[in-house]
Design a protein around this motif. Structure first.
Motif, PDB file in Angstrom:
ATOM      1  N   ARG A 148     -31.182   3.674   3.811  1.00 49.82           N
ATOM      2  CA  ARG A 148     -30.450   2.911   4.827  1.00 49.82           C
ATOM      3  C   ARG A 148     -29.541   1.868   4.182  1.00 49.82           C
ATOM      4  O   ARG A 148     -28.406   1.665   4.620  1.00 49.82           O
ATOM      5  N   VAL A 149     -30.055   1.205   3.148  1.00 53.57           N
ATOM      6  CA  VAL A 149     -29.225   0.217   2.443  1.00 53.57           C
ATOM      7  C   VAL A 149     -28.024   0.900   1.811  1.00 53.57           C
ATOM      8  O   VAL A 149     -26.903   0.369   1.818  1.00 53.57           O
ATOM      9  N   ASN A 150     -28.218   2.091   1.268  1.00 58.44           N
ATOM     10  CA  ASN A 150     -27.116   2.843   0.662  1.00 58.44           C
ATOM     11  C   ASN A 150     -26.035   3.137   1.705  1.00 58.44           C
ATOM     12  O   ASN A 150     -24.836   3.015   1.427  1.00 58.44           O
ATOM     13  N   ASP A 151     -26.457   3.525   2.922  1.00 57.93           N
ATOM     14  CA  ASP A 151     -25.482   3.768   3.994  1.00 57.93           C
ATOM     15  C   ASP A 151     -24.713   2.492   4.339  1.00 57.93           C
ATOM     16  O   ASP A 151     -23.487   2.523   4.535  1.00 57.93           O
ATOM     17  N   VAL A 152     -25.412   1.372   4.417  1.00 57.31           N
ATOM     18  CA  VAL A 152     -24.762   0.102   4.752  1.00 57.31           C
ATOM     19  C   VAL A 152     -23.783  -0.298   3.658  1.00 57.31           C
ATOM     20  O   VAL A 152     -22.671  -0.780   3.936  1.00 57.31           O
ATOM     21  N   VAL A 153     -24.159  -0.089   2.386  1.00 60.84           N
ATOM     22  CA  VAL A 153     -23.271  -0.438   1.272  1.00 60.84           C
ATOM     23  C   VAL A 153     -21.990   0.385   1.323  1.00 60.84           C
ATOM     24  O   VAL A 153     -20.881  -0.141   1.154  1.00 60.84           O
ATOM     25  N   HIS A 154     -22.114   1.688   1.582  1.00 61.52           N
ATOM     26  CA  HIS A 154     -20.925   2.527   1.692  1.00 61.52           C
ATOM     27  C   HIS A 154     -20.038   2.072   2.850  1.00 61.52           C
ATOM     28  O   HIS A 154     -18.808   2.017   2.718  1.00 61.52           O
ATOM     29  N   SER A 155     -20.652   1.752   3.981  1.00 58.42           N
ATOM     30  CA  SER A 155     -19.863   1.313   5.133  1.00 58.42           C
ATOM     31  C   SER A 155     -19.176  -0.012   4.862  1.00 58.42           C
ATOM     32  O   SER A 155     -18.015  -0.219   5.236  1.00 58.42           O
TER      33      SER A 155
ATOM     34  N   ALA B  87     -15.255  -0.708   4.864  1.00 58.31           N
ATOM     35  CA  ALA B  87     -14.715  -1.739   5.761  1.00 58.31           C
ATOM     36  C   ALA B  87     -13.900  -2.770   4.996  1.00 58.31           C
ATOM     37  O   ALA B  87     -12.904  -3.300   5.515  1.00 58.31           O
ATOM     38  N   ASP B  88     -14.274  -3.038   3.763  1.00 59.32           N
ATOM     39  CA  ASP B  88     -13.519  -3.974   2.931  1.00 59.32           C
ATOM     40  C   ASP B  88     -12.107  -3.464   2.697  1.00 59.32           C
ATOM     41  O   ASP B  88     -11.129  -4.214   2.771  1.00 59.32           O
ATOM     42  N   ARG B  89     -11.965  -2.151   2.444  1.00 57.55           N
ATOM     43  CA  ARG B  89     -10.633  -1.585   2.217  1.00 57.55           C
ATOM     44  C   ARG B  89      -9.804  -1.586   3.500  1.00 57.55           C
ATOM     45  O   ARG B  89      -8.580  -1.785   3.461  1.00 57.55           O
ATOM     46  N   ILE B  90     -10.451  -1.344   4.630  1.00 57.55           N
ATOM     47  CA  ILE B  90      -9.708  -1.379   5.893  1.00 57.55           C
ATOM     48  C   ILE B  90      -9.322  -2.811   6.244  1.00 57.55           C
ATOM     49  O   ILE B  90      -8.209  -3.072   6.722  1.00 57.55           O
ATOM     50  N   ALA B  91     -10.235  -3.754   5.982  1.00 55.37           N
ATOM     51  CA  ALA B  91      -9.934  -5.152   6.281  1.00 55.37           C
ATOM     52  C   ALA B  91      -8.756  -5.662   5.457  1.00 55.37           C
ATOM     53  O   ALA B  91      -8.009  -6.539   5.913  1.00 55.37           O
ATOM     54  N   GLU B  92      -8.574  -5.130   4.249  1.00 52.20           N
ATOM     55  CA  GLU B  92      -7.410  -5.519   3.439  1.00 52.20           C
ATOM     56  C   GLU B  92      -6.114  -5.193   4.158  1.00 52.20           C
ATOM     57  O   GLU B  92      -5.155  -5.984   4.136  1.00 52.20           O
ATOM     58  N   VAL B  93      -6.051  -4.030   4.787  1.00 51.18           N
ATOM     59  CA  VAL B  93      -4.840  -3.651   5.524  1.00 51.18           C
ATOM     60  C   VAL B  93      -4.700  -4.491   6.782  1.00 51.18           C
ATOM     61  O   VAL B  93      -3.604  -4.961   7.117  1.00 51.18           O
ATOM     62  N   LEU B  94      -5.818  -4.710   7.482  1.00 48.90           N
ATOM     63  CA  LEU B  94      -5.758  -5.499   8.709  1.00 48.90           C
ATOM     64  C   LEU B  94      -5.381  -6.949   8.441  1.00 48.90           C
ATOM     65  O   LEU B  94      -4.908  -7.650   9.350  1.00 48.90           O
TER      66      LEU B  94
ATOM     67  N   PHE C 199       0.843  -1.189   0.000  1.00 48.30           N
ATOM     68  CA  PHE C 199       0.000   0.000   0.000  1.00 48.30           C
ATOM     69  C   PHE C 199       0.883   1.245   0.000  1.00 48.30           C
ATOM     70  O   PHE C 199       1.811   1.352   0.793  1.00 48.30           O
ATOM     71  N   SER C 200       0.563   2.184  -0.882  1.00 51.31           N
ATOM     72  CA  SER C 200       1.313   3.434  -0.909  1.00 51.31           C
ATOM     73  C   SER C 200       0.910   4.284   0.291  1.00 51.31           C
ATOM     74  O   SER C 200      -0.187   4.125   0.834  1.00 51.31           O
ATOM     75  N   PRO C 201       1.775   5.212   0.730  1.00 48.07           N
ATOM     76  CA  PRO C 201       1.410   6.077   1.869  1.00 48.07           C
ATOM     77  C   PRO C 201       0.123   6.857   1.620  1.00 48.07           C
ATOM     78  O   PRO C 201      -0.688   7.029   2.528  1.00 48.07           O
ATOM     79  N   GLY C 202      -0.078   7.346   0.393  1.00 50.53           N
ATOM     80  CA  GLY C 202      -1.298   8.080   0.098  1.00 50.53           C
ATOM     81  C   GLY C 202      -2.530   7.209   0.202  1.00 50.53           C
ATOM     82  O   GLY C 202      -3.579   7.638   0.708  1.00 50.53           O
ATOM     83  N   ASP C 203      -2.419   5.969  -0.275  1.00 51.20           N
ATOM     84  CA  ASP C 203      -3.549   5.042  -0.188  1.00 51.20           C
ATOM     85  C   ASP C 203      -3.870   4.723   1.268  1.00 51.20           C
ATOM     86  O   ASP C 203      -5.033   4.693   1.677  1.00 51.20           O
ATOM     87  N   LEU C 204      -2.826   4.506   2.069  1.00 47.31           N
ATOM     88  CA  LEU C 204      -3.052   4.247   3.495  1.00 47.31           C
ATOM     89  C   LEU C 204      -3.709   5.453   4.164  1.00 47.31           C
ATOM     90  O   LEU C 204      -4.599   5.299   5.012  1.00 47.31           O
ATOM     91  N   SER C 205      -3.296   6.660   3.769  1.00 49.74           N
ATOM     92  CA  SER C 205      -3.894   7.864   4.352  1.00 49.74           C
ATOM     93  C   SER C 205      -5.373   7.953   4.020  1.00 49.74           C
ATOM     94  O   SER C 205      -6.197   8.303   4.883  1.00 49.74           O
ATOM     95  N   SER C 206      -5.725   7.628   2.774  1.00 51.14           N
ATOM     96  CA  SER C 206      -7.140   7.698   2.394  1.00 51.14           C
ATOM     97  C   SER C 206      -7.969   6.673   3.162  1.00 51.14           C
ATOM     98  O   SER C 206      -9.119   6.931   3.526  1.00 51.14           O
ATOM     99  N   ARG C 207      -7.384   5.533   3.467  1.00 53.32           N
ATOM    100  CA  ARG C 207      -8.106   4.516   4.239  1.00 53.32           C
ATOM    101  C   ARG C 207      -8.271   4.957   5.694  1.00 53.32           C
ATOM    102  O   ARG C 207      -9.331   4.753   6.294  1.00 53.32           O
ATOM    103  N   VAL C 208      -7.215   5.540   6.247  1.00 57.79           N
ATOM    104  CA  VAL C 208      -7.284   5.975   7.641  1.00 57.79           C
ATOM    105  C   VAL C 208      -8.266   7.132   7.806  1.00 57.79           C
ATOM    106  O   VAL C 208      -8.998   7.202   8.807  1.00 57.79           O
ATOM    107  N   VAL C 209      -8.323   8.027   6.828  1.00 57.48           N
ATOM    108  CA  VAL C 209      -9.170   9.215   6.960  1.00 57.48           C
ATOM    109  C   VAL C 209     -10.578   8.951   6.429  1.00 57.48           C
ATOM    110  O   VAL C 209     -11.560   8.934   7.175  1.00 57.48           O
ATOM    111  N   GLY C 210     -10.700   8.748   5.119  1.00 56.91           N
ATOM    112  CA  GLY C 210     -12.025   8.639   4.509  1.00 56.91           C
ATOM    113  C   GLY C 210     -12.735   7.332   4.789  1.00 56.91           C
ATOM    114  O   GLY C 210     -13.898   7.319   5.216  1.00 56.91           O
ATOM    115  N   ASN C 211     -12.048   6.202   4.568  1.00 61.74           N
ATOM    116  CA  ASN C 211     -12.712   4.910   4.747  1.00 61.74           C
ATOM    117  C   ASN C 211     -13.059   4.642   6.205  1.00 61.74           C
ATOM    118  O   ASN C 211     -14.081   4.019   6.499  1.00 61.74           O
ATOM    119  N   ALA C 212     -12.237   5.119   7.129  1.00 66.22           N
ATOM    120  CA  ALA C 212     -12.558   4.945   8.541  1.00 66.22           C
ATOM    121  C   ALA C 212     -13.823   5.720   8.912  1.00 66.22           C
ATOM    122  O   ALA C 212     -14.623   5.265   9.732  1.00 66.22           O
TER     123      ALA C 212
END
Length: 595
Positions: free
Chosen positions: A305-312, A316-323, A122-135
């Motif tokens: 509500r389904v749209n909110d769950v899909v976004h979450s 979470a899928d992108r964060i789980a990749e790092v974890l 993962f590039s530093p920029g990609d990790l930053s986007s996961r920590v900020v936006g995806n979280a």
């Protein structure tokens, strides 16, 4: 991610486990949201019946005295709905904020636990986007799940009440349920794919932007600003395409719902009208039936509500990749009494599919110094990283005083090994705290002494606030930053000190002055130094000569200098022309065998 790649598979078990952890972390608040949502749904379900009774009471002389009571009850329910919705909004916001903070903390801890190898994938920029936006999107998951559960109570409850009013009313509505189910299924499928691709392209663009910001001076000097801007924004059309697709899917689902739902309501009202004429329903019950039909068709709320769950879930899928990246495992052993004997046994390392080190066997006696030399690409920096376990070898083992590095506990390892780099990062806020950063607390006297050893004290005292000057408020040269990095390494006692090209930006005089501390003033610490100058190699007790990923020889510099191939390591590449090639020039003070 390659743009235009085939559709990604559904989130794996790691994503679902992580989402469960997220929801479990906010279980109390999630439960409260569910209860508030159910209470709100109950109030909404009771309201049409109350209004229907009020209407019937007004139309019937015998029940006229009850009209006021039903009206008061309707007003009380309205107040309850307003209070519940306000509380739900407040709790939703605080839950999302707290969960996002917890998610960021867990992700950051794991990235740091993985160590430098996290950037291999993962590039530093990609990790930053996961920590900020995806979280942030993941933090909304508990509220989204609670909202989805509560949102399902209203239409199901409304359908149940319709059926209780008259089975024909329920049957009329049930005819349209298959269409609603298909609508939701198509929405989830199409939106999941678009949102996932959108977030991944965002991460790619963030990575490119961070790379450009790091090399801003190079971009400006090369005059490639427009080219870099184009490179960063190249995925933008693809990003826009998936963003527009997401909105198109949402708009298409809303439009279909807008066409289906009124038809269902009309069908329920038509059946209700027939029942009214047959005296099986009162006017108030028909009014209630119309409201229940509207509540039962609350597909718009479900889609939201389904749209909110899909976004979450996509976040979470992108964060789980790092974890899913394995963290660096540490043992529980402590170092025995010793002075820092370092051993490489059969060490091999592969980077980018290329073997950069193979079958490396080196022993560095305690308290001695080892210079690692070789041409570019021979694995010197990998050797230095493996020496102090900033990276693990693919084969073999490294031992410090007889203990394999992976068996040491983290604190013991970091207290025993110090590092200095070619481009050190200054953490800590001020210059003094940047030097003191480390596994142990360093008193100011030690910080100043280390700065003197690294020839940094003189220029630090000229800064506006001396050692209390903020790092961001200083315009330091590359050599000054390197000296601060060396001071940080000198300030922390340990058994092993590794310098990875940490003097490359220093002039010869300054390097010679620092050499007095490096080679003779570090209280017997073992030193491993990546060297590019013959003068540096000459001061070391031993030289490890890397050639083609293997250790060609380990011997004193003077013993190796007689070999033409070894001398060639320090010579600049020759440019072939018609003029005679001059004799190679050696660094002053240490170029010859006796250096």
């Amino acid at each position: 991610m390659r743009l235009g790649a085939p559709r990604r598979p559904e989130p794996g078990p790691s994503t679902h486990r992580f989402l469960r952890d997220v929801v479990r972390h906010s279980a109390g608040r999630c439960t409260a949201l569910c209860l508030i949502g159910v209470a709100t749904a109950a109030a909404e379900l009771v309201m049409p019946s109350v209004l229907g009774h009020a209407v019937d009471a007004l139309l019937t002389d015998r029940q006229a005295p009850w009209a006021g009571r039903w009206t008061v009850l309707a007003a009380a329910l309205t107040g309850t709905l307003i209070a519940a919705q306000a509380g739900e909004a407040l709790l939703t916001g605080t839950t999302a904020a707290r969960t996002a903070a917890w998610t960021r903390g867990r992700l950051l801890r794991h990235i740091l636990a993985v160590g430098p190898s996290a950037q291999n994938r993962f590039s530093p920029g990609d990790l930053s986007s996961r920590v900020v936006g995806n979280a942030a999107h993941t933090g909304a998951a508990p509220a989204a799940v609670a909202g989805l559960l509560a949102a399902g109570v209203t239409p199901l409850g409304a359908l149940l009440v319709l059926t209780l009013l008259d089975p024909w009313l329920g049957a009329a509505f049930i005819l349209g349920i298959p269409l609603l189910v298909l609508l939701l299924r198509a929405f989830v499928r199409d939106t999941s794919d678009s949102v996932s691709r959108y977030q991944r392209i965002q991460g790619e663009m963030a990575g490119r932007l961070l790379e450009t910001l790091r090399g801003a001076r190079t971009v400006a000097a090369a005059g490639t600003t427009r080219r870099e801007r184009s490179r960063i924004l190249r995925p933008l059309p693809e990003l826009g395409r998936h963003g527009h697709r997401t909105w198109r899917v949402l708009g298409r689902s809303t439009a279909r719902a807008a066409a289906i739902l009124p038809l269902l309501q009309l069908l329920v009202l038509a059946v209700g009208g027939l029942l009214l004429t047959a005296h099986r329903l009162t006017v108030g019950e028909l009014l209630a039936a119309s409201r229940y039909a509207a509540l039962a068709t609350g597909i718009g709320m479900l889609v939201s509500r389904v749209n909110d769950v899909v976004h979450s879930r996509a976040a979470a899928d992108r964060i789980a990749e790092v974890l899913a990246e394995p963290a660096t495992a540490h043992g529980t052993r402590r170092l025995p009494a010793g002075a820092g004997t370092l051993e490489f046994r059969g060490v091999a390392a592969v980077r980018g599919g290329r073997t950069v080190l193979r079958a490396v066997d080196v022993s560095v006696p305690a308290g001695s110094s080892l210079a690692v030399v070789g041409r570019s690409g021979t694995g010197k920096s990998v050797f230095a990283a493996i020496a102090g376990r900033l990276a693990d070898p693919d084969e073999g083992v490294v031992l410090l005083d007889g203990v394999p590095l992976p068996e040491l506990c983290r604190d013991e390892l970091r207290r025993a090994v110090g590092y200095a780099f070619a481009r050190p990062a200054l953490f800590g806020g001020t210059v003094g705290s940047a030097i003191a950063v480390g596994p142990t607390t360093v008193p100011r006297q030690t910080v100043v002494s280390a700065a003197r050893q690294a020839c940094a004290d003189d220029f630090v005292r000229l800064l506006p606030d001396g050692y209390e000057t903020a790092c961001r408020a200083t315009a330091l040269s590359g050599g000054e930053v390197q000296r601060l990095g060396l001071a940080r390494a000198f300030a922390h006692s340990g058994r092993l000190l590794v310098l990875d090209d940490a003097t490359s930006s220093l002039d010869t005089v300054t390097e010679h002055r620092i050499g007095a501390a490096l080679w003779h003033g570090l209280d017997g610490r073992t030193r491993v130094v990546v060297a590019h100058r013959a003068s540096t190699a000459a001061r070391a007790d031993l030289v490890a000569w890397l050639d083609g990923g293997q250790v060609r020889a380990v011997a004193p510099h003077a013993a190796l200098w007689c070999l033409p191939e070894y001398r060639a390591v320090f010579e600049p590449p020759c440019i072939e022309d018609d003029r005679p090639t001059p004799a190679p020039l050696l660094d002053q003070g240490g170029g010859g065998p006796g250096g």
